[in-house]
Every structure is written in structure tokens, then in C-alpha cells.
Write a protein that holds these residues in place. Sequence first.
Motif, PDB file in Angstrom:
ATOM      1  N   GLY A   1       4.335  38.670   5.991  1.00  0.00           N
ATOM      2  CA  GLY A   1       4.176  37.226   5.827  1.00  0.00           C
ATOM      3  C   GLY A   1       3.527  36.873   4.501  1.00  0.00           C
ATOM      4  N   ASP A   2       3.422  35.581   4.254  1.00  0.00           N
ATOM      5  CA  ASP A   2       2.911  35.094   2.968  1.00  0.00           C
ATOM      6  C   ASP A   2       1.392  35.043   2.889  1.00  0.00           C
ATOM      7  OD1 ASP A   2       5.500  34.680   2.106  1.00  0.00           O
ATOM      8  OD2 ASP A   2       5.568  32.614   2.861  1.00  0.00           O
ATOM      9  N   ASP A   3       0.733  34.828   4.018  1.00  0.00           N
ATOM     10  CA  ASP A   3      -0.703  34.547   4.023  1.00  0.00           C
ATOM     11  C   ASP A   3      -1.485  35.793   4.462  1.00  0.00           C
ATOM     12  OD1 ASP A   3      -3.322  33.769   4.645  1.00  0.00           O
ATOM     13  OD2 ASP A   3      -2.700  31.765   5.279  1.00  0.00           O
ATOM     14  N   PRO A   4      -2.254  36.423   3.545  1.00  0.00           N
ATOM     15  CA  PRO A   4      -2.959  37.662   3.910  1.00  0.00           C
ATOM     16  C   PRO A   4      -4.032  37.445   4.980  1.00  0.00           C
ATOM     17  CG  PRO A   4      -3.678  36.902   1.743  1.00  0.00           C
ATOM     18  CD  PRO A   4      -2.513  36.040   2.143  1.00  0.00           C
ATOM     19  N   HIS A   5      -4.656  36.254   4.997  1.00  0.00           N
ATOM     20  CA  HIS A   5      -5.696  36.000   5.998  1.00  0.00           C
ATOM     21  C   HIS A   5      -5.078  35.856   7.390  1.00  0.00           C
ATOM     22  CE1 HIS A   5      -7.473  34.526   2.139  1.00  0.00           C
ATOM     23  NE2 HIS A   5      -8.418  35.353   2.549  1.00  0.00           N
ATOM     24  N   LYS A   6      -3.943  35.174   7.449  1.00  0.00           N
ATOM     25  CA  LYS A   6      -3.240  35.010   8.723  1.00  0.00           C
ATOM     26  C   LYS A   6      -2.758  36.385   9.230  1.00  0.00           C
ATOM     27  CE  LYS A   6      -0.497  31.376   9.176  1.00  0.00           C
ATOM     28  NZ  LYS A   6       0.730  30.515   9.121  1.00  0.00           N
ATOM     29  N   LEU A   7      -2.271  37.206   8.307  1.00  0.00           N
ATOM     30  CA  LEU A   7      -1.807  38.548   8.675  1.00  0.00           C
ATOM     31  C   LEU A   7      -2.985  39.397   9.169  1.00  0.00           C
ATOM     32  CD1 LEU A   7       0.375  40.741   8.823  1.00  0.00           C
ATOM     33  CD2 LEU A   7      -0.029  41.205   6.398  1.00  0.00           C
ATOM     34  N   ARG A   8      -4.103  39.338   8.460  1.00  0.00           N
ATOM     35  CA  ARG A   8      -5.294  40.105   8.863  1.00  0.00           C
ATOM     36  C   ARG A   8      -5.728  39.716  10.279  1.00  0.00           C
ATOM     37  NH1 ARG A   8     -10.268  38.152   5.705  1.00  0.00           N
ATOM     38  NH2 ARG A   8      -9.914  36.454   7.179  1.00  0.00           N
ATOM     39  N   ASP A   9      -5.803  38.420  10.545  1.00  0.00           N
ATOM     40  CA  ASP A   9      -6.242  37.951  11.865  1.00  0.00           C
ATOM     41  C   ASP A   9      -5.233  38.329  12.950  1.00  0.00           C
ATOM     42  OD1 ASP A   9      -8.381  36.913  10.512  1.00  0.00           O
ATOM     43  OD2 ASP A   9      -7.675  34.834  10.553  1.00  0.00           O
ATOM     44  N   LEU A  10      -3.956  38.297  12.596  1.00  0.00           N
ATOM     45  CA  LEU A  10      -2.905  38.674  13.548  1.00  0.00           C
ATOM     46  C   LEU A  10      -3.015  40.159  13.921  1.00  0.00           C
ATOM     47  CD1 LEU A  10      -0.224  38.004  15.050  1.00  0.00           C
ATOM     48  CD2 LEU A  10       0.975  38.537  12.912  1.00  0.00           C
ATOM     49  N   LEU A  11      -3.247  41.011  12.915  1.00  0.00           N
ATOM     50  CA  LEU A  11      -3.395  42.448  13.173  1.00  0.00           C
ATOM     51  C   LEU A  11      -4.616  42.708  14.042  1.00  0.00           C
ATOM     52  CD1 LEU A  11      -2.484  43.804   9.624  1.00  0.00           C
ATOM     53  CD2 LEU A  11      -1.170  44.179  11.718  1.00  0.00           C
ATOM     54  N   LYS A  12      -5.699  42.000  13.768  1.00  0.00           N
ATOM     55  CA  LYS A  12      -6.921  42.160  14.575  1.00  0.00           C
ATOM     56  C   LYS A  12      -6.663  41.742  16.019  1.00  0.00           C
ATOM     57  CE  LYS A  12     -11.273  43.183  15.037  1.00  0.00           C
ATOM     58  NZ  LYS A  12     -11.659  44.605  14.952  1.00  0.00           N
ATOM     59  N   ALA A  13      -5.919  40.662  16.206  1.00  0.00           N
ATOM     60  CA  ALA A  13      -5.650  40.143  17.553  1.00  0.00           C
ATOM     61  C   ALA A  13      -4.845  41.124  18.400  1.00  0.00           C
ATOM     62  CB  ALA A  13      -4.906  38.809  17.450  1.00  0.00           C
ATOM     63  N   GLN A  14      -4.066  42.009  17.764  1.00  0.00           N
ATOM     64  CA  GLN A  14      -3.247  42.972  18.525  1.00  0.00           C
ATOM     65  C   GLN A  14      -4.114  43.925  19.346  1.00  0.00           C
ATOM     66  OE1 GLN A  14       0.154  42.277  18.387  1.00  0.00           O
ATOM     67  NE2 GLN A  14      -0.737  40.678  17.096  1.00  0.00           N
ATOM     68  N   GLU A  15      -5.364  44.125  18.917  1.00  0.00           N
ATOM     69  CA  GLU A  15      -6.247  45.064  19.619  1.00  0.00           C
ATOM     70  C   GLU A  15      -6.554  44.602  21.043  1.00  0.00           C
ATOM     71  OE1 GLU A  15      -9.769  45.921  17.294  1.00  0.00           O
ATOM     72  OE2 GLU A  15      -8.603  45.974  15.436  1.00  0.00           O
ATOM     73  N   GLU A  16      -6.407  43.309  21.311  1.00  0.00           N
ATOM     74  CA  GLU A  16      -6.727  42.759  22.630  1.00  0.00           C
ATOM     75  C   GLU A  16      -5.486  42.584  23.508  1.00  0.00           C
ATOM     76  OE1 GLU A  16      -9.870  42.488  23.452  1.00  0.00           O
ATOM     77  OE2 GLU A  16     -10.341  43.176  21.415  1.00  0.00           O
ATOM     78  N   LEU A  17      -4.341  43.074  23.034  1.00  0.00           N
ATOM     79  CA  LEU A  17      -3.089  42.876  23.777  1.00  0.00           C
ATOM     80  C   LEU A  17      -2.592  44.195  24.378  1.00  0.00           C
ATOM     81  CD1 LEU A  17      -1.221  40.563  21.222  1.00  0.00           C
ATOM     82  CD2 LEU A  17      -2.540  39.865  23.245  1.00  0.00           C
ATOM     83  N   ASP A  18      -1.894  44.095  25.483  1.00  0.00           N
ATOM     84  CA  ASP A  18      -1.317  45.277  26.139  1.00  0.00           C
ATOM     85  C   ASP A  18       0.154  45.412  25.763  1.00  0.00           C
ATOM     86  OD1 ASP A  18      -3.466  46.388  27.723  1.00  0.00           O
ATOM     87  OD2 ASP A  18      -3.384  44.526  28.878  1.00  0.00           O
ATOM     88  N   PHE A  19       0.488  46.508  25.061  1.00  0.00           N
ATOM     89  CA  PHE A  19       1.879  46.823  24.754  1.00  0.00           C
ATOM     90  C   PHE A  19       2.466  47.723  25.851  1.00  0.00           C
ATOM     91  CE2 PHE A  19       0.440  45.260  20.768  1.00  0.00           C
ATOM     92  CZ  PHE A  19       1.549  44.914  20.011  1.00  0.00           C
ATOM     93  N   TYR A  20       1.582  48.438  26.559  1.00  0.00           N
ATOM     94  CA  TYR A  20       2.023  49.299  27.659  1.00  0.00           C
ATOM     95  C   TYR A  20       1.373  48.818  28.948  1.00  0.00           C
ATOM     96  CZ  TYR A  20       4.092  52.533  24.340  1.00  0.00           C
ATOM     97  OH  TYR A  20       4.890  53.088  23.378  1.00  0.00           O
TER      98      TYR A  20
ATOM     99  N   ARG B   1       6.091  47.047  27.023  1.00  0.00           N
ATOM    100  CA  ARG B   1       6.418  45.626  27.058  1.00  0.00           C
ATOM    101  C   ARG B   1       5.689  44.946  25.893  1.00  0.00           C
ATOM    102  NH1 ARG B   1       4.564  42.659  32.181  1.00  0.00           N
ATOM    103  NH2 ARG B   1       6.118  43.957  33.229  1.00  0.00           N
ATOM    104  N   VAL B   2       6.433  44.628  24.843  1.00  0.00           N
ATOM    105  CA  VAL B   2       5.820  43.990  23.671  1.00  0.00           C
ATOM    106  C   VAL B   2       5.322  42.602  24.088  1.00  0.00           C
ATOM    107  CG1 VAL B   2       6.202  43.146  21.322  1.00  0.00           C
ATOM    108  CG2 VAL B   2       7.306  45.271  22.084  1.00  0.00           C
TER     109      VAL B   2
END
Length: 408
Positions: free
Chosen positions: A388-407, A347-348
Motif C-alpha cells: 500500500g501507499d501509506d507506511p503507517h497504515k501498513l505498519r498498524d495493519l501488520l501489528k493488528a494481524q497478531e490478534e487475529l486467528d488464521f487457523y 481460514r483467512v
Amino acid sequence: MNNYNPEKGYVALLGWSLNAIDAVDRFDRRYIVVAPPWAEDYCKEHGIPYMPWNFDRLNERSHELAHQLKDEGVDVAIPLFEETVEWAGAVNSVLLGNPRLLGQSMLFRDKSLMKRRAQLGGIRVGVFEEAQDRSDVIRFLKRVNQTLLKLDGDPNDPIHFKAFDKSGTAGHRVIRTPEDVDNIPDEEFPALLESHLDGWEFAVEAWIKDRKIQFLNISEYVTLGYSVFVPATPELESHRARITEEIEKLIETFDIDFGFIHPEYFLTSDNKLYFGEVAYRPPGFNALELIERAYGFNGYQGLVVMFDPKTKQEEIDAFFPEPVKGARGHAGCFGVYPRRRVVSQLRVPEETANHPYFEFHELADPMEQKVAKRTAFGTHWGLAYFFGDDPHKLRDLLKAQEELDFYV
């Protein structure tokens, strides 16, 4: 296969990668795929030029493969995976009449030899040692922490345990305690031990021809084994000149005339660059696909241009864009690993699916409900892709995925 240019080289791809095959099939070189026998039916069905070969272990039969390819008219072999790097070295030593290429490929395959060669070339590396068994690991852990003046009761500084000849994060363990040492299976020895370096970890992808860097990308790791994006943030890109100098040192030290390298580095808090390791094949985490999303050129076709002995400089100049300025945006991916021990479905997360930077994922529903304990890096269940256009926003978004449940 499209029409190929007879004035350009005939290349052999060693290993099986549909992305690589598709890219080369759309390119202007003649090619043949050298892969295990299980690929034969697929190749016949899709009209892919194919030669069967088992890459179990480099042995006296490597000359047999080299001469089969030579008889076929192949000019050069390109390794697609860590396991085919030595094979490519053995084959190219015959095809290109350069015996040195076999020894060079062995340096790329053995992390201990690689570190020693780098040290001899004046490249800064951390403290390292070979381990034959668990007692060597315990000894190294104690000695490193004694050197750091740790007192009894202080938590240990970690050390890193790496398989000699596995790619990237496969076989990579972080060791902090004797209990961690007990969990290492016997079959993972011998191995390389390294001191821990605190700092900014990143990778480089460098396409090389005539001992010169033709294109250099810096891939910024958000969390090792989880996430990466390209091009890097302006803060890391500000070190590009120094990083380029380090790559030139690698070219000199490892005597690289042509090809593609994927080294990893640490930039420490005192602004020193430390060499981690280098691979002579496409990186994991679909880095070439990320580079294509950001820049528009196909990295696998770039490999062909670098390896082909018939390539002319005019083609290279027209092929690669300007680094950083030539990018259309920043592309990243996140390696998903279940955070729960028991899962039943994919579940994404809504905050991921609805984010404007999210593009797609390659995740499948779980085959089993119980999740195996993660013993080392590099065992993700699939990748989710962002742009996306903003590398800082992308970096923070990728980091935030670690706290989310995909399964769940």
C-alpha cells in the motif's frame, strides 16, 4: 536459460532457492546451481545447470568443490543461505585468489567472533558473552540484573540466547527466569548471550561493490519474528545518513570488497544506534521479494551484479533505483503462527482478506491438529503479503494481524 552475455561473469549459486534460480535464469549471466543430490531430478526436468554437493559441514573437501567450479569456468560463488556462507568463502578464496575471504566468511558465521570484530572496529554493541552450558546462562542473567540494580522480587530484565551459527531468529530465545534456562536443549550449546536493548529494531539490506554501498534499503520490523515492511516509515528513514555511516563502518571493519550484507540494529530511546548482527546472504521473511514489490528491481539479480568480478559501474548505476523516492509503495509481510493449541482448518480472517492492502498468502491447511508450543522465534507457518501507499497504515495493519486467528 536465456542467452547470456559472454563478457559478463559465470556465477555459482550455493544452496537451493527457486526464487533465486528463477531470477538468475531470467538474467544475462551464465549460472550453475550447486545443491544437494535431491535437487538433481528437478534440475534435469527443468533444464537447470546443476552440480551436486552436500553442504553438511565445511571440511577439507571445500577445495575439491572450489576446483570443480574453477574447472567449470565459474568466476564467483554466491551463498543463498547461512549454511553456505563459509562454503562460498572457501570457494571464492580459490576462484578469486584471495585467501582472506575464508576467514571473513567465518566471522559472518560465528556470532561471537562477529561481535568481537565489530567491537574492535569501534561499533557500538550491547553486553555479550559466550555460554557453554546452562550455568553460564544463569550467571549472565543474574549479573546483568545486578548491574541494573534490581531488587529481590523485581522482575528480571530479559537476556537473549542465540545459537552461534543459525540464521536470523532461528535458535533465538528470550530468557527471563531460571525456568526458561531449564527449557534450553543441550544441543543448542555453545551459544551467545546478549543483554536486552529496548528500542526500535530494524534491518538493512546493502548491495556492495568496490567497498561502496551501491543500494541501501531499510526494513522496518513491526514485531521481531512476525512482521516487516519496506521501505521504512519517514521517521526511521530520517536516520538514513547515520545508518549509512554505520554500514560504511561494517564495510571497513569486516573488510568487505563486494557482495551483500543484511545487518540488524537497534535505535534506542536516547538516539544511539547499536549493532545486533550481520549476515552475508539474502535475508529471511522474503525481504528481497518485498523489495522487488516496492522498487521493481530483483534483489537476487542485484546479488549477481555485486558478486560478479566482471561487473562495470555503468551497469550498477542503471540497475538500482533511487532509494525511497524510487519506490512504488510499501510492501510488507506477516508470519502467521496459530494462536490456538488445537486447529483444524485455515481460514483467512475477513478483515484481512477484505483489506485493500492485502495481496496474497502462502499458507496451507494444517497437517496436524495439535499445535506445537513455540519455543523460539522464526517458526511461523507461512507468510501473508500486503502492499500500500501509506507506511503507517501498513505498519498498524501488520501489528493488528497478531490478534487475529488464521487457523481455527
